[in-house]
Write a protein that holds these residues in place. Structure first.
Motif, short mmCIF file in Angstrom:
data_model
loop_
_atom_site.label_atom_id
_atom_site.label_comp_id
_atom_site.label_asym_id
_atom_site.label_seq_id
_atom_site.Cartn_x
_atom_site.Cartn_y
_atom_site.Cartn_z
N ASP A 171 -11.54 6.71 32.69
CA ASP A 171 -12.24 7.51 31.69
C ASP A 171 -11.75 8.96 31.61
N SER A 172 -11.51 9.59 32.74
CA SER A 172 -11.18 11.02 32.74
C SER A 172 -9.68 11.30 32.78
N PHE A 173 -8.90 10.35 33.26
CA PHE A 173 -7.48 10.63 33.46
C PHE A 173 -6.56 9.70 32.68
N GLY A 174 -7.10 8.76 31.93
CA GLY A 174 -6.29 7.91 31.07
C GLY A 174 -5.41 6.91 31.79
N PHE A 175 -5.91 6.37 32.89
CA PHE A 175 -5.10 5.45 33.69
C PHE A 175 -4.64 4.23 32.90
N LEU A 176 -5.47 3.73 31.99
CA LEU A 176 -5.13 2.52 31.24
C LEU A 176 -4.47 2.83 29.89
N ASP A 177 -4.08 4.07 29.66
CA ASP A 177 -3.53 4.45 28.36
C ASP A 177 -2.04 4.15 28.20
N PHE A 178 -1.35 3.80 29.25
CA PHE A 178 0.08 3.53 29.15
C PHE A 178 0.31 2.22 28.42
N GLU A 179 1.15 2.26 27.39
CA GLU A 179 1.43 1.06 26.60
C GLU A 179 2.91 0.70 26.58
N GLY A 180 3.69 1.32 27.43
CA GLY A 180 5.12 1.07 27.46
C GLY A 180 5.46 -0.28 28.08
N PRO A 181 6.67 -0.75 27.84
CA PRO A 181 7.06 -2.08 28.31
C PRO A 181 7.71 -2.12 29.69
N THR A 182 7.99 -0.97 30.29
CA THR A 182 8.80 -0.99 31.51
C THR A 182 7.96 -0.70 32.75
N PHE A 183 8.37 -1.30 33.85
CA PHE A 183 7.71 -1.02 35.12
C PHE A 183 7.92 0.43 35.56
#
Length: 67
Positions: free
Chosen positions: A28-40
């Motif tokens: 919620d506060s740090f956007g941990f799940l906001d990454f949408e890129g395809p690479t590890f």
């Protein structure tokens, strides 16, 4: 777990609750799940930066509280 003392089970339950709270805060506060890129490597970089921001935030709050 049946052979563990009740106090140990309460500690375990509390640590699980804290872990869930931390994951919610990271999301919620740090956007941990906001990454949408395809690479590890990109995902790893994002997770590292989010974790660092979370640590800095917590350490800053503790330092302000202690002062």
């Amino acid at each position: 777990m049946a052979s563990q003392p009740v106090e140990e089970l309460f500690k375990l339950a509390a640590s699980h609750r804290r872990a869930l709270q931390t994951v919610d805060d990271l999301r919620d506060s740090f956007g941990f799940l906001d990454f949408e890129g395809p690479t590890f490597p990109g995902c790893h970089h994002h997770a590292t930066l989010v974790s660092a921001a979370y640590c800095v935030s917590n350490l800053s709050a503790r330092a302000a509280f202690a002062a």
